[in-house]
Structures are given as C-alpha cells and as structure tokens.
Motif scaffolding. Structure first.
Motif: not given
Length: 941
Positions: A331-358
């Motif tokens: 989900s891209t909208n969980v982080l307010n990128t205009s205010r915070w950077k990913l370096d502020d958050v730290g590291t985000v490791i995500g578990v996601t369901l099997k994906s497909s490219k179409s």
C-alpha cells in the motif's frame, strides 16, 4: 435492514419447525409464522425503498449485463466519514483507493476476456461490483443487491448472481459470506486470509484463491529466524484477521523461541471514539522500546498511515524494521512521502500473496476509454476528478497490486471452469442455474493459469504461496514490488533470491534481541520470571558441547570415545593410549629382553663348545640346556606385553610366560635335588632321594600343573583386550583384562610354590664345595625372584594406565636375569677366564680341601663321604694310616701317600695298622650307589 428481516424470518421458521415436531403448540405457531412470512415479504419491499432513499452509505456501483452475473465487492473507498449531529448522523465512504479501483478493473478485464474468447460459447458473463468501503456494515448493506429477493423486487428478469468475488478483508468476508450463504451464493475472496474462514461448518459457501494466514505467519517466523531476531513488537487490529493472526503468531513464535516484547491492539474501525488515543499509545510504546528494533504489523493500511505519522515524530521511532503483512505490504499511501522518507521509517519487509505480471492488463488500461464504462460509477468518478486522462491511466497502472492480478484472475478462471463443467459439458439454462448447484461445481473445478494447475482443497483454499518484498526508494515513487524471496507452501521453506545480498546484509546488521546470542560452547539459562528470550549464557561443562547458537541444552559427548573441555562446541576423539612400540620405556625393556635372549644364545654356544669339561658336566648339561631354552622363551614373552593389545596377544603373553617360567623353575628344582642327593651321607635319606630322583619325569609333572591352570583359565574366562574410557581427560586406555584374576593368581602362586621348594632345597646345600656349590647361587636367584614378585603385587594393584604391562615386564626381566647371572655367568667365567679351575685335578683338590677342612677327626666323621663328582679316569684308592690323614694349614691334604693305588706301607716294610681305604668315584648324571669306607679287615665304618 433487509438482512435482519431475512435472518429473523429464517430463525423463526427454524424455531417453529423444532417446536412443531414435538408439540401441538409448535404446529399452531408454525401456521402463525408462515402467515407472518407473507407479511415480511411485502414489508421487505417497503424497507428496501427506504434503504434506497434514506441509506446512510454511498451506493455507487459498476454493472455490465450478461447471461450470468458475477458479483464483486472491493474496498474501493477505504473508510467512512461521519456527517451530522448525534441525533442525525450519516456516513459516507471516503478515501478513494486507486489500487483497489484497479483491482475491480482486473475483474472487469478478466470477464471481458472470457467473453471475447467465447470460452463459454454463447453464454456471456456480466458483473455487478459494489464498494465495501472497508467497513463491515457498509459491506453488508451493499451486498443486498446480490440477494435473490432484492433482485426480484428490483427486476424479476435480472439473471441471478451465481458467485461473488471479494472482499479483501477477513472480517468483512466473515459477515458477507454468512449473508450470501442464505441464498447459497459462493464467495471467492482474493485477499481474506484468516484461518477462521477455513471452517466449512461455519462458512460453507466461502472459498479463496489465497492461502490462509497460518502460512503467512510461518513466513514471518522464518524471516525472523533468518535474521536472528527474537525480541519483537506486534501491532494488530481487533478484528477476525488480526485476532487470528496474533493467535497463530504466538503459537509459532513459542516453537521458534521468539518472544513478543509487546502487543498493541488497535480498534478495527477508524470510527471508534478512542482510535487516535490508542494509536498514540501504540506509537509511544514502539518509540520507547529501544531494545525492540523489529515491529510486526497486521494492521490495515489506514491504521498504518496514522501509526507512521505518530511514530516518526518521536526520537526513538525512526530506523526500525517493519515486517508488513499482506494487509499493507504494497500500500503506497501508508507513508506520507511529502513529509517522510523511507530512511526515516527504516526497513520495510513485506509479505505479499503470490503475484503475476500481465502485460495484457497494462495494455487494457492504456487503451481504456472511460466513456465506454458509463455504467461504472467508480471509474467515471475517478476520471472526472482533477488530472488528465493519461495521468489517471498511469495512476491505475502504477497502483496495480501484482498479487491482485494473480488472485482475481484466478477467481474468474475458477468460475469460468465451473460454468464449463455445468453448462458446456452438460446442457443447462443459465437463468435456471441455482447457486447451490454452481457452488458444488466450483468446489470441484480444476483450472490452470500461467502454466500451473489449481483447484480448491477441502477447506476451499488455494495454497498458491507467498512472496517476500523489501520497499525500495526510487526518485519519484516507492518500489513495493522488489521481491527478495519466495515461500513454497508445499515444502514450507523460505528461499531468498541470490541477487539481493546487499539488502539482506544490511538487515543482518539489525539487532532485536532481549539478550545477546549464546554462541557455540554455551547454553541459555533462564530464570523462572524471565521470558523465554531473556537469558544468561552459561558455558557447557566438561564432556558436553553445543554446536549451535542459542542452544537450550549442552549435549553430552560419548564418554566412551569422546571428550571435550569446558565451553566446547564439539567433542574430540579420545587419544587411544597403550604401551606403544615407540615409547622410550618400552624400547628400553625390549632392549633388555633382546639382550637377555642374545646372552642365552651365547651361553648355550659356550656350553656346547665345552660340553665335556668338568664344569659343564657338573652342571647337569642336558638340564642346563633345557633351562636355557625356558629362559629364552621367558625373554620371548616380553614383546607380547607391549603394543596395541589384541585378544590373542592378551591370552598368549600370560600363557607363554607362565609355562616358560614354570619350566625354568622345574629345571632348577631338579638340579637342587641332584646336588642335595650327591652330598647327602645319611644312608636312609640318600636311598629315598635316589628313588625319587627322576629328572625327566619331575619336570613334566611340574609342567602339568601349570598347563592345567592355564587351560582352565583360557576355557572359562580367557583374557581379552578391553577399554578403560575414564583413565584421564581426553584419553582412553586399551589394555589386556585378565578377567579371571583367581586363575592369574593361581598361575603366579604355582610358580612361587616351586620356587619356595627350590629355595629350601638349595638352602640346605649352601656349604658344599665351591666347584659344586650351585646351591648358593640357586638360593640367591630365588631370593631375587621372591623380592621382585613380592614388590610386583602391590605395584600391579595400584598402578594404572599404559605402563601397567611394563611393571610385569620389569619383574619378569629381573627374575630371568637373576637366574641367568646366578646359574650361568659364573660358570661361563670359569670356562672362559679360569680354565685352570675347569680341570679334573682342580675338582679333586676342591673335594680334598672340603673333606679335610678344619682338622676333622676321621674316627668321628669316617662315615661321611662326599666323593662323587670326579671324572671317570680319576678313580683312585688311597691307603694310609689314620694318623697320616689330616688337613694341612692351607686347607689341602698334606699326606703324600694319597697319590697312588700302591700301599706305601708294603714298600717301606712298615707294619700296617688299621687303614682307611678312600674310594673316590667318578661323576654320573644318574644317582650312584653310595660309597662305603672300610678298614683293613673289611669292616664297614
């Protein structure tokens, strides 16, 4: 409202049926309820109209006609907003999610592809998509349009909804599937992963194209174990999804030795009055837990948006590692990128369901014409908002969740295959097809996608697997599709990609532990009040080891063959010790044994070279040779006491020594008897000795006793090689175990008994003439034997280790060398260096001196004789007056008349008074008749 009416109707009918079965009152009540049912059916229309005009929720939808309608429910808007006062409150859906809108378009695209390819022949699929708004109440109200009665009221000609794709959240699916189950409409979720939904007794109409959350929790646990994190915080929501996830996490964490430092539970709905207060408390807990660097979150994306805004404002809230569930991992909208950077958050490791490219779907969005989808209120509203059409399309493409492409298309594939099984392979009327019949066909359907075959298992799940991603900051956006690993449900193994080593190395530098890890050679020790992850590291004791980090136990070495020092991480093989050939002490002992054997050979050669000399013949030559042979065998037994012991060696060494030394002592015993008999002047004793003296019979008899002892020993409990595994640290002794110690003692005691007899006999003849006096040397040799073996006893009992055989070797060498020196070296000295004493004259002289020593009175001692050992040609008869026979001052015989056989008296004409005729007999190996001294008249004196 409709759902409550319908539910009340079903409950009432069920209750009445039960009562009607048993009582007359129940039958009456059943009639009343049936009449009320008719009233409820008409009342429902009024309620529905009220719903349409006074509904508190947004009823926007997307529709397309078809022979068969597929329903869809997506959280296109992620929350609801309250309007009005307390007395007149209304709610509207807000926060449009472009990603969820794109998911609804995936369903549209998949259905259009089925129709375009005519996979169902002349049957076409339509769709009816509604918004759940991320709220259970909104979802329940909006899915009423899928119910049969609602459609009949709106338009009886509308085709039935045979299946519904969605929703995404588990707590929404729990309520919606119960609602749909009233009409047996199957629901296929593309994102609800709660394990509760696998219970087919409670949710018979629910299916999903994703695995349940228990597998997702296993993925998270393997991530934590991979990076050695065992002290983590947990963030979840108070819903079906969150409660089930935290329950399974605790189960698997306990098994893996992972502790939950804290668990923060947020209200499921953002409408809750204390939502912000709870979020603030959770943010404070996360920021203040300095030792907790890893946070696992099962919260929704909207919750995480508020959490990040709060946590990142606090000094201790930045630089954490966030493990995101599939709820918000992309989900891209969980982080307010205009205010915070990913370096502020730290590291985000995500578990996601099997994906497909179409690429086809991307092409579909690029070529999308909004005017062709006027019946899609969500899409129309989106394109009518600010921004160009091209920009809107790019937004849809960028916000497409890869897992949604896979799961939603797979759901459409399953529905298509089930329709093929029902209406293509068999003839059917789509309008007459019942949802219950279609549900059974859907559960049994087998379909394929991207070259893989799929089907629903007994729980209505498709175990497609998981992917692990890491957020990556790009210049203009956030890359949330950076896959670093895969989880295969069949093997239940997490496999990381090799090309992302840099990211993984960075995460390995993060520490999130209550205690420092206990490395190899230590174990974890916990106090009763401490969590399982808080402990002290204690070194493993001696002979124990631990070969893994954070071991709970130290494992015991095999004490028979292994050992370890304190704090060891492995066991070492014990050094096998025994009296090795290269051992210096062993070499010295073997050298003495070889020297002894060599000396015996030299002595034997000397004796054979001087076989006919008086010294050899007086030593009973054949018995001496046998004695030398037995000593040679005794020295030959020495090598069997050293080296690597074996079974045959253990048996041979004691038998060879016992028999050879018994033969040695038996030969000495025979020689002792011979000497005693030769100089015994008591006629009775001498007669007895002559009868008993059978040397070649005595020796076998003595040997027979030892043979019996050794035979019994070997037959009953023979010696064998064995191990002493506790001799010392790091060592194990291989040695010969005598086992039957009474037999070992009997063997030595038997030799000792023979030695005592030898000693007693030899001691009695210790004052015999020098050239004949072997008795004193036998006595001395036996004393050496006794002393050495008396010392051997306590030393043998107390000494342990590899030098125990050396003790017996030393005693054997001392005994053998004592006999060799005392019996043979003195004779060899005379033979080689004092040849004048190895003559007949010297032997005669020695006897004369022994006979005449100390001025003996021959009248009193006339009956004694010791003349038995002269050579054959030395027989002489001496005639002399008694007064002429006396010992001289130097110990010799002074009467010169004792030199010839002729009578000196007759030659001189002197009167011969009573004379003594001294007859000296030669030496024979066998006992000779006793010699008699007579006077001139022949009277025996």
């Amino acid at each position: 409202m409709a759902v409550f009416i319908r539910s009340g109707e079903m409950i009432a009918l069920s209750f009445a049926n039960v009562l009607g079965t048993w009582t007359q009152l129940g039958q009456t009540l059943l009639l009343v309820i049936k009449k009320m049912t008719t009233f409820l059916r008409y009342s429902f229309f009024v309620v529905f109209l009220f719903q349409c005009f006074f509904s508190t929720y947004w009823t926007m939808e997307a529709k397309a006609p078809g022979d068969i309608i597929i329903g869809g429910i997506f959280p296109i808007h992620e929350s609801v907003q309250e309007h009005g006062s307390d007395s007149n409150t209304t709610w509207t859906c807000n926060r449009l999610s472009i990603g969820r809108l794109s998911q609804s378009m995936i369903m549209v695209y998949a259905i259009e592809e089925v129709n375009k390819k005519r996979e169902l022949g002349n049957i076409t699929l339509g769709y009816h998509i509604v918004d759940s708004c991320g709220e259970v109440s909104a979802a329940l109200e909006n899915v009423q349009v899928f119910m049969r009665k609602t459609r009949d009221i709106n338009d009886p000609a509308l085709p039935p909804v045979l299946a519904v794709i969605g929703g995404y959240y588990s707590e929404i699916c729990v309520s919606v599937t119960r609602q749909l189950n009233l009409d047996n409409i199957p629901e296929i979720s593309y994102g609800a992963t709660s394990g509760l939904l696998s219970d087919k007794n409670k949710f018979p109409s629910f299916m999903r194209t994703v695995p349940e959350d228990d597998y997702q929790v296993q993925v998270i646990i393997q991530i934590l174990k991979h990076y050695n994190w065992n002290w983590v915080g947990v963030l979840t929501t108070d819903g079906e999804y969150g409660r089930y996830a935290i329950e399974r996490l605790q189960v698997h964490a306990d098994k893996a030795g992972i502790c939950l430092a804290f668990v923060c539970i947020l209200p499921e709905s953002l409408k809750a009055k204390r939502i912000m207060h709870t979020i603030e408390g959770a943010a404070n807990k996360i920021a203040q837990s300095n030792e907790v660097s890893v946070i696992i979150s099962f919260a929704k994306q909207n919750h995480m948006m508020y959490i990040f805004d709060q946590v990142l404002q606090k000094p201790g809230g930045k630089g954490k590692v966030w493990v995101a569930s599939d709820n918000w991992s992309q989900s891209t909208n969980v982080l307010n990128t205009s205010r915070w950077k990913l370096d502020d958050v730290g590291t985000v490791i995500g578990v996601t369901l099997k994906s497909s490219k179409s690429p086809d779907y991307t092409r579909f969005l690029k070529n999308l014409k909004p005017e062709e989808y006027k019946n899609n209120g969500f899409l129309t509203d989106f394109f009518n908002s600010s921004g160009t059409e091209a920009f809107k399309k790019e937004q849809l493409i960028d916000m497409t969740y890869p897992y949604g492409l896979f799961s939603i298309q797979l759901a459409v594939k399953a529905i298509t295959q089930a329709l093929k099984d029902v209406c293509i392979k068999k003839e059917c009327n789509p309008k007459m097809l019942k949802p219950s019949e279609f549900k059974d066909a859907l559960r049994a359907a087998k379909f394929s996608m991207d070259g893989n075959d799929y089907s629903f298992d007994e729980y209505g799940d498709i175990n497609s697997g998981y992917e692990v991603i890491v957020w990556r900051d790009q210049r203009s956006s956030m890359d949330m599709n950076n896959i670093i690993g895969y989880f295969d449900i069949q093997t239940q193994k997490l496999i990381f990609n090799t090309h992302v080593k840099d990211i993984r190395r960075h995460m390995q530098e993060v520490t999130s532990r209550c205690s420092e890890p206990c490395f190899h050679g230590t174990r974890r020790k916990r106090e009763d009040s401490q969590p399982v992850c808080c402990y002290q590291c204690v070194p493993c004791p001696a002979n124990h080891f631990s070969n893994k980090t954070d071991s709970d136990d130290c494992y015991k070495c095999n004490n028979a063959t292994e050992y370890s020092m304190e704090g060891s991480d492995k066991c070492f093989l014990k050094k096998v010790i025994f009296l090795r050939w290269e051992n210096m002490y062993h070499i010295v002992l073997l050298s003495f044994a070889a020297l002894g054997a060599l000396l015996i050979i030299i002595v034997g050669i000397i004796f054979l070279a001087h076989w006919n000399t008086p010294m050899v013949r007086s030593s009973v030559g054949p018995i001496s040779v046998l004695l030398l042979l037995s000593l040679f065998c005794t020295f030959g037994a020495i090598p069997f006491f050293g080296g690597n012991p074996s079974g045959w060696q253990c048996q041979a060494r004691q038998v060879i020594f016992g028999l050879s030394f018994t033969l040695c002592v038996s030969c000495i015993l025979v020689k002792s008897f011979k000497i005693l008999m030769a100089f015994e002047f008591d006629p009775v004793v001498q007669s007895t000795l002559e009868k008993l003296y059978k040397p070649y019979l005595i020796i076998p008899i003595c040997m027979l006793g030892q043979v019996v002892i050794c035979t019994v020993w070997l037959a009953v409990t023979p010696p064998k090689d064995t191990w002493n595994n506790y001799i010392a640290d790091g060592e194990r002794l291989k040695y010969c175990d005598e086992r039957l110690f009474p037999a070992f003692g009997a063997m030595l005691a038997y030799i000792g008994l023979l030695a005592i007899i030898c000693f007693c006999v030899a001691f009695k003849g210790r004052k015999l003439p020098g050239n004949y006096n072997e008795a004193k040397f036998i006595t001395f040799a036996m004393l050496i034997y006794f002393i050495s073996w008396i010392i051997f006893g306590p030393v043998y009992v107390t000494v342990t280790g590899q030098y125990l055989p050396a003790v017996e070797m030393v005693v054997i060498l001392i005994s053998a060398y004592g006999i060799l020196f005392c019996h043979f070296f003195t004779k060899c000295y005379i033979i080689l260096f004092r040849k004048e004493k190895n003559t007949k004259e010297s032997f005669n002289e020695m006897i004369r001196r022994y006979t005449m020593k100390d001025g003996k009175d021959w009248d009193r001692d006339i009956k004694k004789s010791i003349c038995r050992s002269l050579p054959n040609d030395s027989i002489k008869l001496y005639n002399s007056h008694k007064k002429d026979i006396k010992a001289s001052d130097d110990g010799g015989i002074s009467n010169p008349a004792l030199e010839t056989l002729s009578s000196p008296a007759s030659d001189s004409g002197l009167d011969v008074t009573p004379r003594i005729n001294l007859i000296v007999t030669p030496y024979y190996p066998q006992p000779m008749p006793r010699q008699i001294i007579r006077d001139s008249k022949g009277t025996e004196k």
